[in-house]
Design a protein around this motif. Structure first.
Motif, PDB file in Angstrom:
ATOM      1  N   ALA A 455       0.832  -1.205   0.000  1.00 51.48           N
ATOM      2  CA  ALA A 455       0.000   0.000   0.000  1.00 51.48           C
ATOM      3  C   ALA A 455       0.868   1.256   0.000  1.00 51.48           C
ATOM      4  O   ALA A 455       0.561   2.237  -0.697  1.00 51.48           O
ATOM      5  CB  ALA A 455      -0.938  -0.008   1.206  1.00 51.48           C
ATOM      6  N   GLU A 456       1.952   1.243   0.773  1.00 49.18           N
ATOM      7  CA  GLU A 456       2.865   2.385   0.795  1.00 49.18           C
ATOM      8  C   GLU A 456       3.500   2.608  -0.575  1.00 49.18           C
ATOM      9  O   GLU A 456       3.644   3.747  -1.040  1.00 49.18           O
ATOM     10  CB  GLU A 456       3.943   2.162   1.862  1.00 49.18           C
ATOM     11  N   ARG A 457       3.858   1.499  -1.215  1.00 50.92           N
ATOM     12  CA  ARG A 457       4.479   1.586  -2.541  1.00 50.92           C
ATOM     13  C   ARG A 457       3.489   2.104  -3.580  1.00 50.92           C
ATOM     14  O   ARG A 457       3.832   2.950  -4.413  1.00 50.92           O
ATOM     15  CB  ARG A 457       4.981   0.206  -2.934  1.00 50.92           C
ATOM     16  N   ILE A 458       2.253   1.605  -3.537  1.00 53.42           N
ATOM     17  CA  ILE A 458       1.239   2.074  -4.484  1.00 53.42           C
ATOM     18  C   ILE A 458       0.940   3.547  -4.249  1.00 53.42           C
ATOM     19  O   ILE A 458       0.786   4.332  -5.200  1.00 53.42           O
ATOM     20  CB  ILE A 458      -0.048   1.224  -4.359  1.00 53.42           C
ATOM     21  N   ALA A 459       0.867   3.961  -2.990  1.00 55.75           N
ATOM     22  CA  ALA A 459       0.634   5.372  -2.680  1.00 55.75           C
ATOM     23  C   ALA A 459       1.747   6.241  -3.263  1.00 55.75           C
ATOM     24  O   ALA A 459       1.493   7.318  -3.813  1.00 55.75           O
ATOM     25  CB  ALA A 459       0.539   5.571  -1.169  1.00 55.75           C
ATOM     26  N   ALA A 460       2.997   5.765  -3.153  1.00 52.80           N
ATOM     27  CA  ALA A 460       4.127   6.525  -3.718  1.00 52.80           C
ATOM     28  C   ALA A 460       4.031   6.605  -5.236  1.00 52.80           C
ATOM     29  O   ALA A 460       4.341   7.644  -5.845  1.00 52.80           O
ATOM     30  CB  ALA A 460       5.443   5.875  -3.293  1.00 52.80           C
ATOM     31  N   GLU A 461       3.602   5.515  -5.872  1.00 55.67           N
ATOM     32  CA  GLU A 461       3.451   5.517  -7.339  1.00 55.67           C
ATOM     33  C   GLU A 461       2.337   6.473  -7.774  1.00 55.67           C
ATOM     34  O   GLU A 461       2.467   7.179  -8.779  1.00 55.67           O
ATOM     35  CB  GLU A 461       3.161   4.097  -7.834  1.00 55.67           C
ATOM     36  N   ILE A 462       1.236   6.502  -7.013  1.00 55.56           N
ATOM     37  CA  ILE A 462       0.147   7.429  -7.333  1.00 55.56           C
ATOM     38  C   ILE A 462       0.617   8.871  -7.148  1.00 55.56           C
ATOM     39  O   ILE A 462       0.308   9.756  -7.964  1.00 55.56           O
ATOM     40  CB  ILE A 462      -1.087   7.150  -6.453  1.00 55.56           C
ATOM     41  N   HIS A 463       1.360   9.109  -6.082  1.00 64.07           N
ATOM     42  CA  HIS A 463       1.930  10.442  -5.838  1.00 64.07           C
ATOM     43  C   HIS A 463       2.761  10.895  -7.034  1.00 64.07           C
ATOM     44  O   HIS A 463       2.637  12.030  -7.520  1.00 64.07           O
ATOM     45  CB  HIS A 463       2.780  10.392  -4.563  1.00 64.07           C
ATOM     46  N   GLN A 464       3.589  10.005  -7.525  1.00 61.70           N
ATOM     47  CA  GLN A 464       4.432  10.323  -8.677  1.00 61.70           C
ATOM     48  C   GLN A 464       3.576  10.555  -9.928  1.00 61.70           C
ATOM     49  O   GLN A 464       3.832  11.481 -10.709  1.00 61.70           O
ATOM     50  CB  GLN A 464       5.424   9.185  -8.915  1.00 61.70           C
ATOM     51  N   TRP A 465       2.555   9.719 -10.106  1.00 61.90           N
ATOM     52  CA  TRP A 465       1.668   9.865 -11.270  1.00 61.90           C
ATOM     53  C   TRP A 465       0.941  11.208 -11.233  1.00 61.90           C
ATOM     54  O   TRP A 465       0.820  11.894 -12.256  1.00 61.90           O
ATOM     55  CB  TRP A 465       0.663   8.711 -11.284  1.00 61.90           C
ATOM     56  N   LEU A 466       0.464  11.601 -10.054  1.00 60.05           N
ATOM     57  CA  LEU A 466      -0.230  12.882  -9.922  1.00 60.05           C
ATOM     58  C   LEU A 466       0.704  14.046 -10.241  1.00 60.05           C
ATOM     59  O   LEU A 466       0.297  15.019 -10.885  1.00 60.05           O
ATOM     60  CB  LEU A 466      -0.789  13.029  -8.502  1.00 60.05           C
ATOM     61  N   GLY A 467       1.946  13.922  -9.799  1.00 61.56           N
ATOM     62  CA  GLY A 467       2.925  14.971 -10.115  1.00 61.56           C
ATOM     63  C   GLY A 467       3.159  15.094 -11.608  1.00 61.56           C
ATOM     64  O   GLY A 467       3.269  16.210 -12.159  1.00 61.56           O
ATOM     65  N   TYR A 468       3.206  13.957 -12.279  1.00 61.96           N
ATOM     66  CA  TYR A 468       3.396  13.947 -13.732  1.00 61.96           C
ATOM     67  C   TYR A 468       2.192  14.581 -14.425  1.00 61.96           C
ATOM     68  O   TYR A 468       2.348  15.366 -15.371  1.00 61.96           O
ATOM     69  CB  TYR A 468       3.596  12.512 -14.201  1.00 61.96           C
ATOM     70  N   GLN A 469       0.982  14.265 -13.945  1.00 58.38           N
ATOM     71  CA  GLN A 469      -0.219  14.841 -14.546  1.00 58.38           C
ATOM     72  C   GLN A 469      -0.260  16.351 -14.345  1.00 58.38           C
ATOM     73  O   GLN A 469      -0.663  17.107 -15.236  1.00 58.38           O
ATOM     74  CB  GLN A 469      -1.474  14.200 -13.934  1.00 58.38           C
ATOM     75  N   THR A 470       0.160  16.803 -13.187  1.00 64.71           N
ATOM     76  CA  THR A 470       0.194  18.240 -12.918  1.00 64.71           C
ATOM     77  C   THR A 470       1.171  18.934 -13.856  1.00 64.71           C
ATOM     78  O   THR A 470       0.882  20.010 -14.404  1.00 64.71           O
ATOM     79  CB  THR A 470       0.604  18.500 -11.441  1.00 64.71           C
ATOM     80  N   ALA A 471       2.330  18.310 -14.066  1.00 62.49           N
ATOM     81  CA  ALA A 471       3.327  18.899 -14.985  1.00 62.49           C
ATOM     82  C   ALA A 471       2.795  18.960 -16.411  1.00 62.49           C
ATOM     83  O   ALA A 471       3.009  19.960 -17.117  1.00 62.49           O
ATOM     84  CB  ALA A 471       4.610  18.056 -14.930  1.00 62.49           C
ATOM     85  N   LEU A 472       2.056  17.930 -16.847  1.00 59.61           N
ATOM     86  CA  LEU A 472       1.470  17.945 -18.173  1.00 59.61           C
ATOM     87  C   LEU A 472       0.464  19.061 -18.338  1.00 59.61           C
ATOM     88  O   LEU A 472       0.415  19.730 -19.391  1.00 59.61           O
ATOM     89  CB  LEU A 472       0.792  16.591 -18.449  1.00 59.61           C
ATOM     90  N   ARG A 473      -0.354  19.284 -17.305  1.00 59.50           N
ATOM     91  CA  ARG A 473      -1.363  20.344 -17.377  1.00 59.50           C
ATOM     92  C   ARG A 473      -0.702  21.706 -17.456  1.00 59.50           C
ATOM     93  O   ARG A 473      -1.160  22.597 -18.164  1.00 59.50           O
ATOM     94  CB  ARG A 473      -2.312  20.260 -16.172  1.00 59.50           C
ATOM     95  N   ARG A 474       0.393  21.865 -16.725  1.00 58.01           N
ATOM     96  CA  ARG A 474       1.108  23.163 -16.766  1.00 58.01           C
ATOM     97  C   ARG A 474       1.682  23.428 -18.144  1.00 58.01           C
ATOM     98  O   ARG A 474       1.637  24.549 -18.653  1.00 58.01           O
ATOM     99  CB  ARG A 474       2.219  23.165 -15.718  1.00 58.01           C
ATOM    100  N   GLU A 475       2.230  22.348 -18.743  1.00 50.25           N
ATOM    101  CA  GLU A 475       2.791  22.504 -20.088  1.00 50.25           C
ATOM    102  C   GLU A 475       1.707  22.855 -21.098  1.00 50.25           C
ATOM    103  O   GLU A 475       1.896  23.691 -21.980  1.00 50.25           O
ATOM    104  CB  GLU A 475       3.484  21.212 -20.517  1.00 50.25           C
ATOM    105  N   ALA A 476       0.536  22.218 -20.927  1.00 46.78           N
ATOM    106  CA  ALA A 476      -0.560  22.454 -21.860  1.00 46.78           C
ATOM    107  C   ALA A 476      -1.112  23.867 -21.753  1.00 46.78           C
ATOM    108  O   ALA A 476      -1.620  24.437 -22.728  1.00 46.78           O
ATOM    109  CB  ALA A 476      -1.667  21.446 -21.626  1.00 46.78           C
ATOM    110  N   SER A 477      -1.007  24.453 -20.555  1.00 49.26           N
ATOM    111  CA  SER A 477      -1.541  25.808 -20.376  1.00 49.26           C
ATOM    112  C   SER A 477      -0.498  26.863 -20.718  1.00 49.26           C
ATOM    113  O   SER A 477      -0.811  28.055 -20.780  1.00 49.26           O
ATOM    114  CB  SER A 477      -2.029  25.986 -18.935  1.00 49.26           C
TER     115      SER A 477
END
Length: 477
Positions: A455-477
């Protein structure tokens, strides 16, 4: 109403299932994320989070099957649960929770209360939201998902975490001819049906693992005094814990075995060496468990299948040990001659004079024996490969090609980052699998320490995925 429409913040992570796996994933994700980074929504029909099937049982005979000192919501803090027990006095009125060696084995629902207790501040602060329903189906919606809930509601999500429990046992083909019999208990968790069993009924328990032991303890608590036959193909009985604790013995990760045969020889050799040092098999199997994920992932697929086919029953009875309180019940019933274990296969059954006559073939023999029972209880364990048949939401994701069964037949396939693997063989980046459903890909993933770490590992992977999605949105804007 969607999460966004109800005032959600940022990306929505929907966790399907709020038993221990889902609750632990939500807990650790909430601890990782800065405030407002995402809306964490756990969809779970039970009133509280963290209980699931295992820890919601109201039966006081059902206890955790490892000492409290080895169960924790936070890796590296082994005494977290035991400390909570002391601080809250949660077992002050349960003298039977203390085993002869001083180890604590509380009733199983107490562990559920412990998990719920630690999630409560996050729920009150709306860092985690609990939607009390089940996910009935799922659809794609843009780059995210549209979840249809069992109560008619809907939920929009950007990422999904599948953290559901294993499917319930299926009725063996050999017993389907008596599916409607009054004496057949197909669901071993149906306490009402178990309570209805007569005091002196002759009972057949199909399966000899942990669930079987729980059922026998429940019958004993209910005052049952009739004969019980516990039957499985090998007739193995779940083992108990060692009287004293010993550190794990053996290194199975250095040049890990590449075949099931080599692995078995290595374990047996290590047990023999430990015996020369005055130690039993327990610390060796503890080492195998702790190193289980590395051991598993080093085996080729064909060898993993051989382990499941030939060694799983032997592993399970040593790996999943019963609490001393339940072992005492089993030992007493054996000594009294009321309980017997039998190695046999069921080949058919019929109803006769209100009873269930079961035809069996004893292991290693050709002859058949027929015996009539007043009650037959199925405790054969989860039907892992049935997840797509029994869970409509996961079935919907499979139909869209977003998830698939693992090739071992233990659950859902994942990649090394915990993403679900779709029917194309490629990972689905926004779907994660947390908990025992991922064990076919991960390896040892049934005990609380392993599920917590996962669960800790999956939470860390989701954290990383969310960060990547945020970076994509910033680039798109």
């Amino acid at each position: 109403m969607s999460a966004r429409e109800s005032g959600g913040r940022g990306s929505v992570v929907a966790i399907i299932g709020g038993g221990f796996s889902g609750a632990a994933t939500a807990f650790h994700l909430a601890r990782l994320l800065p405030s407002g980074a995402a809306d964490i929504v756990v969809v779970e029909p039970r009133e509280g989070l963290g209980y699931g099937l295992a820890y919601s049982t109201p039966d006081p005979a059902h206890r955790i099957n490892v000492p409290a000192s080895r169960m924790t919501l936070i890796s590296g803090r082994d005494s977290h649960f035991a400390d909570w027990l002391e601080q809250t006095g949660a077992i002050a009125d349960d003298a039977e929770a203390i085993a002869a060696n001083g180890a604590l084995y509380p009733q199983r629902r107490v562990f559920g209360r412990y998990v719920e207790y630690h999630l409560q501040p996050l729920l009150l602060g709306k860092t985690i939201r609990h939607v009390r329903s089940a996910v009935a189906s799922a659809e794609l919606s843009g780059e995210g998902y549209h979840l249809i809930l069992a109560d008619g509601g809907t939920l929009a999500a950007d990422a999904l975490v599948i953290a559901t429990t294993h499917p319930p046992p299926t009725l063996p083909l050999s017993l389907q001819s008596v599916a409607g019999a009054a004496g057949l208990v197909a669901n071993p968790y149906d306490l009402e049906r178990l309570e209805a069993i007569g005091r002196y009924d002759h009972v057949l328990v199909v399966g000899t693992g942990l669930t079987s032991a729980d059922v026998i303890a429940t019958l004993d608590r209910n005052g049952h005094r009739g004969r019980i036959t516990a039957l499985s193909r090998h007739g193995y009985r779940s083992r108990g814990h060692a009287a004293t604790h010993a550190d794990p013995i053996g290194d199975f990760t250095g040049l890990p075995s590449r075949s099931a045969t080599a692995l078995l020889r290595r374990i047996r050799s290590t047990i023999a060496t430990a015996a020369q040092q005055g130690e039993g098999w327990h610390p060796v199997l503890d080492a195998v468990r702790r190193q289980g994920q590395v051991i598993w992932q080093a085996l080729p697929l064909a060898e993993q299948r051989r382990v499941v086919r030939h060694l799983r029953a032997l592993w399970d009875v040593h790996r999943f040990r019963v609490a001393p309180q339940i072992m005492d019940v089993l030992d007493r019933q054996l000594a009294e001659g009321r309980l017997a274990y039998r190695a046999a296969s069921i080949v058919g059954a019929d109803q006769i004079d209100g009873r269930i006559r079961v035809r069996q073939r004893p292991r290693g023999q050709r002859r058949l024996i027929a015996e009539a029972f007043d009650s037959v209880i199925v405790t054969t364990g989860p039907a892992h490969a049935d997840i797509l048949r029994t869970n409509t939401a996961i079935a919907a994701l499979a139909r869209m090609g977003l998830v698939r069964l693992d090739p071992i037949g233990l659950g859902l396939e994942t990649d090394s980052q915990g993403h679900a693997v779709g029917t194309s063989g490629r990972p689905t980046g926004s779907i994660f699998v947390s908990g025992p459903l991922a064990r076919g890909s991960v390896g040892e993933l049934m005990g609380i320490p392993e599920v917590t770490a996962h669960a800790e590992r999956i939470a860390a992977e989701i954290h990383q995925w969310l960060g990547y999605q945020t970076a994509l949105r910033r680039e798109a804007s």
